[in-house]
Design an enzyme around this catalytic site. Structure first.
Site, PDB file in Angstrom:
ATOM      1  N   LYS A 191     -41.948 -36.148 -12.447  1.00 44.82           N
ATOM      2  CA  LYS A 191     -43.018 -37.647 -12.657  1.00 44.82           C
ATOM      3  C   LYS A 191     -42.296 -38.779 -12.765  1.00 44.82           C
ATOM      4  O   LYS A 191     -41.124 -38.968 -13.372  1.00 44.82           O
ATOM      5  CB  LYS A 191     -43.532 -37.519 -14.211  1.00 44.82           C
ATOM      6  CG  LYS A 191     -44.502 -38.696 -14.453  1.00 44.82           C
ATOM      7  CD  LYS A 191     -43.895 -39.638 -15.609  1.00 44.82           C
ATOM      8  CE  LYS A 191     -44.543 -40.871 -15.819  1.00 44.82           C
ATOM      9  NZ  LYS A 191     -44.123 -41.874 -14.791  1.00 44.82           N
ATOM     10  N   GLY A 244     -34.119 -42.028 -18.983  1.00 45.93           N
ATOM     11  CA  GLY A 244     -34.827 -43.145 -19.523  1.00 45.93           C
ATOM     12  C   GLY A 244     -34.540 -43.927 -20.556  1.00 45.93           C
ATOM     13  O   GLY A 244     -33.279 -43.565 -20.962  1.00 45.93           O
ATOM     14  N   SER A 245     -35.203 -44.728 -21.239  1.00 47.07           N
ATOM     15  CA  SER A 245     -34.782 -45.535 -22.315  1.00 47.07           C
ATOM     16  C   SER A 245     -34.465 -44.439 -23.647  1.00 47.07           C
ATOM     17  O   SER A 245     -35.364 -43.566 -23.853  1.00 47.07           O
ATOM     18  CB  SER A 245     -35.716 -46.490 -22.681  1.00 47.07           C
ATOM     19  OG  SER A 245     -37.030 -46.046 -22.856  1.00 47.07           O
ATOM     20  N   THR A 246     -33.698 -44.882 -24.604  1.00 45.45           N
ATOM     21  CA  THR A 246     -33.592 -44.288 -25.772  1.00 45.45           C
ATOM     22  C   THR A 246     -34.926 -44.186 -26.500  1.00 45.45           C
ATOM     23  O   THR A 246     -35.380 -43.112 -27.105  1.00 45.45           O
ATOM     24  CB  THR A 246     -32.430 -44.903 -26.707  1.00 45.45           C
ATOM     25  OG1 THR A 246     -31.189 -44.689 -25.786  1.00 45.45           O
ATOM     26  CG2 THR A 246     -32.228 -44.321 -27.673  1.00 45.45           C
ATOM     27  N   GLY A 249     -36.833 -41.702 -24.972  1.00 50.80           N
ATOM     28  CA  GLY A 249     -36.358 -40.166 -25.256  1.00 50.80           C
ATOM     29  C   GLY A 249     -36.564 -39.826 -26.561  1.00 50.80           C
ATOM     30  O   GLY A 249     -36.974 -38.463 -26.431  1.00 50.80           O
ATOM     31  N   GLU A 267     -31.052 -38.127 -21.073  1.00 46.24           N
ATOM     32  CA  GLU A 267     -30.173 -39.134 -20.543  1.00 46.24           C
ATOM     33  C   GLU A 267     -30.577 -40.461 -20.717  1.00 46.24           C
ATOM     34  O   GLU A 267     -31.784 -40.940 -20.030  1.00 46.24           O
ATOM     35  CB  GLU A 267     -29.778 -39.003 -19.190  1.00 46.24           C
ATOM     36  CG  GLU A 267     -29.478 -37.404 -18.479  1.00 46.24           C
ATOM     37  CD  GLU A 267     -28.066 -37.298 -19.203  1.00 46.24           C
ATOM     38  OE1 GLU A 267     -27.288 -38.109 -19.634  1.00 46.24           O
ATOM     39  OE2 GLU A 267     -27.625 -36.220 -18.773  1.00 46.24           O
ATOM     40  N   CYS A 301     -27.728 -47.443 -16.436  1.00 49.84           N
ATOM     41  CA  CYS A 301     -27.576 -47.107 -17.634  1.00 49.84           C
ATOM     42  C   CYS A 301     -25.872 -47.297 -18.182  1.00 49.84           C
ATOM     43  O   CYS A 301     -25.590 -47.456 -19.170  1.00 49.84           O
ATOM     44  CB  CYS A 301     -27.922 -45.577 -17.869  1.00 49.84           C
ATOM     45  SG  CYS A 301     -27.606 -44.704 -16.811  1.00 49.84           S
ATOM     46  N   GLU A 399     -29.171 -53.073 -24.964  1.00 50.33           N
ATOM     47  CA  GLU A 399     -29.129 -52.711 -23.671  1.00 50.33           C
ATOM     48  C   GLU A 399     -29.994 -53.790 -22.783  1.00 50.33           C
ATOM     49  O   GLU A 399     -31.335 -53.777 -23.189  1.00 50.33           O
ATOM     50  CB  GLU A 399     -29.514 -51.203 -23.171  1.00 50.33           C
ATOM     51  CG  GLU A 399     -29.501 -50.835 -21.819  1.00 50.33           C
ATOM     52  CD  GLU A 399     -29.982 -49.627 -21.454  1.00 50.33           C
ATOM     53  OE1 GLU A 399     -31.061 -49.281 -21.895  1.00 50.33           O
ATOM     54  OE2 GLU A 399     -29.409 -48.756 -20.849  1.00 50.33           O
TER      55      GLU A 399
HETATM   56  P1  NAD Z   1     -38.575 -45.806 -19.522  1.00 51.26           P
HETATM   57  O1  NAD Z   1     -37.948 -44.894 -20.738  1.00 51.26           O
HETATM   58  O2  NAD Z   1     -39.392 -46.864 -19.893  1.00 51.26           O
HETATM   59  O3  NAD Z   1     -39.169 -45.033 -18.558  1.00 51.26           O
HETATM   60  C1  NAD Z   1     -38.686 -43.722 -18.020  1.00 51.26           C
HETATM   61  C2  NAD Z   1     -39.761 -42.815 -17.870  1.00 51.26           C
HETATM   62  O4  NAD Z   1     -40.381 -42.290 -19.047  1.00 51.26           O
HETATM   63  C3  NAD Z   1     -40.563 -43.315 -16.729  1.00 51.26           C
HETATM   64  O5  NAD Z   1     -41.337 -42.137 -15.780  1.00 51.26           O
HETATM   65  C4  NAD Z   1     -41.867 -43.655 -17.521  1.00 51.26           C
HETATM   66  O6  NAD Z   1     -43.109 -43.556 -16.962  1.00 51.26           O
HETATM   67  C5  NAD Z   1     -41.872 -42.707 -18.716  1.00 51.26           C
HETATM   68  N1  NAD Z   1     -42.308 -42.881 -19.984  1.00 51.26           N
HETATM   69  C6  NAD Z   1     -42.497 -44.375 -20.483  1.00 51.26           C
HETATM   70  N2  NAD Z   1     -43.160 -44.197 -21.710  1.00 51.26           N
HETATM   71  C7  NAD Z   1     -43.566 -42.961 -21.769  1.00 51.26           C
HETATM   72  C8  NAD Z   1     -44.216 -42.636 -22.979  1.00 51.26           C
HETATM   73  N3  NAD Z   1     -44.598 -43.113 -24.003  1.00 51.26           N
HETATM   74  N4  NAD Z   1     -44.302 -41.363 -23.016  1.00 51.26           N
HETATM   75  C9  NAD Z   1     -44.133 -40.546 -22.105  1.00 51.26           C
HETATM   76  N5  NAD Z   1     -43.385 -41.020 -21.035  1.00 51.26           N
HETATM   77  C10 NAD Z   1     -42.987 -42.182 -20.994  1.00 51.26           C
HETATM   78  O7  NAD Z   1     -37.229 -46.080 -18.912  1.00 51.26           O
HETATM   79  P2  NAD Z   1     -37.181 -47.124 -17.648  1.00 51.26           P
HETATM   80  O8  NAD Z   1     -37.588 -48.723 -17.745  1.00 51.26           O
HETATM   81  O9  NAD Z   1     -37.785 -46.573 -16.311  1.00 51.26           O
HETATM   82  O10 NAD Z   1     -35.607 -47.032 -17.277  1.00 51.26           O
HETATM   83  C11 NAD Z   1     -34.509 -47.917 -17.716  1.00 51.26           C
HETATM   84  C12 NAD Z   1     -33.886 -47.045 -18.925  1.00 51.26           C
HETATM   85  O11 NAD Z   1     -33.449 -45.696 -18.288  1.00 51.26           O
HETATM   86  C13 NAD Z   1     -32.744 -47.463 -19.641  1.00 51.26           C
HETATM   87  O12 NAD Z   1     -32.766 -47.571 -20.848  1.00 51.26           O
HETATM   88  C14 NAD Z   1     -31.680 -46.924 -18.837  1.00 51.26           C
HETATM   89  O13 NAD Z   1     -30.302 -47.149 -19.576  1.00 51.26           O
HETATM   90  C15 NAD Z   1     -32.171 -45.419 -18.766  1.00 51.26           C
HETATM   91  N6  NAD Z   1     -31.242 -44.831 -17.630  1.00 51.26           N
HETATM   92  C16 NAD Z   1     -30.589 -43.783 -18.234  1.00 51.26           C
HETATM   93  C17 NAD Z   1     -29.893 -43.156 -17.412  1.00 51.26           C
HETATM   94  C18 NAD Z   1     -28.733 -41.940 -17.654  1.00 51.26           C
HETATM   95  O14 NAD Z   1     -28.612 -41.127 -16.989  1.00 51.26           O
HETATM   96  N7  NAD Z   1     -28.145 -41.884 -18.845  1.00 51.26           N
HETATM   97  C19 NAD Z   1     -29.806 -43.110 -15.941  1.00 51.26           C
HETATM   98  C20 NAD Z   1     -30.982 -44.271 -15.506  1.00 51.26           C
HETATM   99  C21 NAD Z   1     -31.600 -45.009 -16.461  1.00 51.26           C
END
Ligand code: NAD
Length: 495
Positions: A191, A244-246, A249, A267, A301, A399
């Site tokens: 996804k 994605g975001s903490t 996560g 991650e 990130c 962040e």
């Molecule tokens: P996000 O958490 O908003 O979204 C990530 C994914 O989760 C997307 O596919 C999104 O559609 C999905 N998502 C969002 N809300 C959801 C929910 N309620 N239920 C289920 N799925 C959901 O993050 P973003 O804005 O896409 O990316 C930025 C974040 O990603 C930053 O916090 C960054 O630090 C992190 N990131 C971490 C790494 C790592 O390897 N540690 C790498 C890249 C990005």
């Protein structure tokens, strides 16, 4: 690498007709509801195409297809060497389509196309090859059991793996999850982020072309709550790999607890410190690396967003960092000279600007700080630096995920370490020093998944990547990545 002209990239982007349908059981399909959403290019504000807006009924369909393929053994019971051959073909096809993929990434999320083409995607091809090559080099174990007993410890694929990934390096993040999971025989539902679905869909085409059987690799496009959440809650998904975001996560851990205790690998975010000691041998090189915080529009990130500098060299060092940061002036992402493109969308751009506004109240703005327009889009932000930041300030704690550097200062090593570790995150830390003992000391005491000495943010398929504390769990890359997508089975034989 060939450097193309702005005309070349513009013409190619006008010719592209990106896929917008989801990919389930080997076919491109509309969402069952027929709904779509408009996908916009953040650098021009114009619509690229319409994307299938999937929901829980599409999730049920894709999970069923993935499960069927897994149980049928069309991939899970192929020999590892055959899986390796097919995944190596995927790498070759990505390499063949490098220009198209670079453009799709750039149009979807605003990054400079030439940078993606010259650096990020060739690296990505090597990641795919490395994981693919590992497929038939993972050995199982035999335990030292008593005579007359054979105790075998085998690694088996987990089953149906869902990968939920962000928009900042859309294809990299997908590859980091999907290729090791495929190499070990799992079926996948990928996804992508709603902002950046195009390269995930292109990857689906390449998977089919390379010979990955129907149902083994599926892509569901759509929003987090309507696709990510049902994947997280699904009773027949065995493993959820998330980047994605903490905040999101943590939700996935809850979804697992509410459903089938699926494995959840996270991650997440970071607020990485970069410690500059006065004994650094090459302060110019250190400053150039510190300015890389603006790379990829600061949407990384593991970016070294907290620059923690020894007071004796601080002012001179900031001057050098400012000089290097100016090279990241935002520009048209299709212009090969551009080093910084557009932020992913207007909403994220406004979020970053609200941090910059808070920074103006809290600390000293010494560079940038403005949102700017290029053509019809106002999704661009200047490289921004704040001096006199303290750990109390939000720009030192939260962040931001934009081109914003916060400068803090220290007198003693103890102060520097205390500041560096004063964060909920633990993804990456950097230290610049020419004192060997200090370098080792720092690598022991800094609480981060990776500590980089005299460099920043090095990433390679050879070594684990991931975070401590609220930056996540588990590790992407290296042979350790395979631990996430396999489970141990013990077999006793008495003879
Ligand atoms: P996000 O958490 O908003 O979204 C990530 C994914 O989760 C997307 O596919 C999104 O559609 C999905 N998502 C969002 N809300 C959801 C929910 N309620 N239920 C289920 N799925 C959901 O993050 P973003 O804005 O896409 O990316 C930025 C974040 O990603 C930053 O916090 C960054 O630090 C992190 N990131 C971490 C790494 C790592 O390897 N540690 C790498 C890249 C990005």
């Amino acid at each position: 690498m060939t450097t193309y002209s702005l005309d070349f990239w513009t013409r190619r982007s006008n010719e592209l007709k990106p896929e917008g349908l989801a990919f389930v059981d080997g076919r491109f399909v509309p969402s069952l509801s027929g709904r779509t959403y408009e996908n916009r290019n953040p650098a021009t504000n114009s619509a690229i195409n319409h994307i299938a807006d999937c929901d829980d009924s599409d999730v049920d369909l894709a999970v069923a297809a993935a499960r069927r393929a897994f149980e049928a053994g069309v991939w899970s019971r192929r020999s590892p060497t055959e899986r390796k051959r097919i995944l190596l073909r995927v790498a070759d096809l990505i390499e063949r389509d490098l220009e198209t993929i670079a453009l799709l990434e750039s149009m979807d999320m605003g990054k400079p196309v030439q940078v993606a083409h010259d650096y990020e995607l060739p690296d990505l091809v090597e990641f795919v090859r490395w994981f693919a090559e590992s497929a038939d080099k993972l050995y199982d174990e035999i335990a030292p059991a008593a005579p007359g007993n054979l105790a075998m410890i085998r690694r088996e694929p987990i089953g149906v793996v869902a990968a939920v990934v962000p928009w900042n390096f859309p294809l990299d993040m997908a590859v980091w999850k999907c290729i090791p999971a495929l190499a070990t025989g799992n079926s996948i539902i990928l996804k992508p982020a709603e902002q950046s679905p195009l390269t995930a869909l292109h990857l689906a085409k390449l998977m089919s072309e390379a010979g990955v059987p129907d149902g083994v690799f599926n892509v569901l496009t759509g929003y987090g709550p309507s696709v990510g959440q049902p994947l997280g809650l699904h009773m027949d998904v065995d493993c959820l790999a998330f980047t994605g975001s903490t905040e999101v996560g943590k939700k996935f851990m809850g979804f697992s607890a509410q459903s089938n205790m699926k494995l959840v690998w996270l991650e997440c975010g970071g607020k990485s410190p970069n410690l500059i000691f006065e004994d650094t041998a090459d302060l110019d090189a250190a400053a150039e690396l510190a300015a890389r915080v603006h790379y990829n529009q600061g949407e990384i990130c593991s970016s070294p967003t907290r620059l923690i500098v020894q007071n004796s060299i601080k002012d001179a060092f900031i001057e050098k960092v400012m000089a290097h940061s100016r090279a990241y002036a935002p520009g048209n992402p299709l212009d090969p000279k551009t080093l910084m493109g557009a932020m992913v969308d207007a909403e994220h751009c406004s979020r970053v600007m609200s941090f910059i506004e808070r920074g103006r109240q809290e600390a000293n703005l010494v560079l940038g700080g403005n949102r700017i327009s290029i053509g019809a889009s106002s999704n661009f932000i200047e490289p921004t630096i704040f001096d006199c930041v303290t750990q109390k300030h939000s720009i030192a704690r939260d962040e931001i995920f934009g081109p914003v550097l916060s400068v803090l200062s220290f007198d003693t090593e103890e102060e520097a370490v205390a500041m560096a570790n004063d964060t909920i995150y633990g993804l990456m830390a950097s230290v610049f020093t020419s004192n060997l003992s200090r370098a080792h000391r720092m690598s022991e005491v800094l609480r981060a998944g990776t500590v980089a000495v005299n460099t920043v943010d090095l990433i390679s398929p050879l070594v684990p990547f991931g975070g401590m504390r609220q930056s996540g769990n588990g590790r992407d890359n290296s042979l350790h990545a395979f631990e996430k997508y396999t489970q141990l089975k013990t077999t006793w034989i008495k003879f």
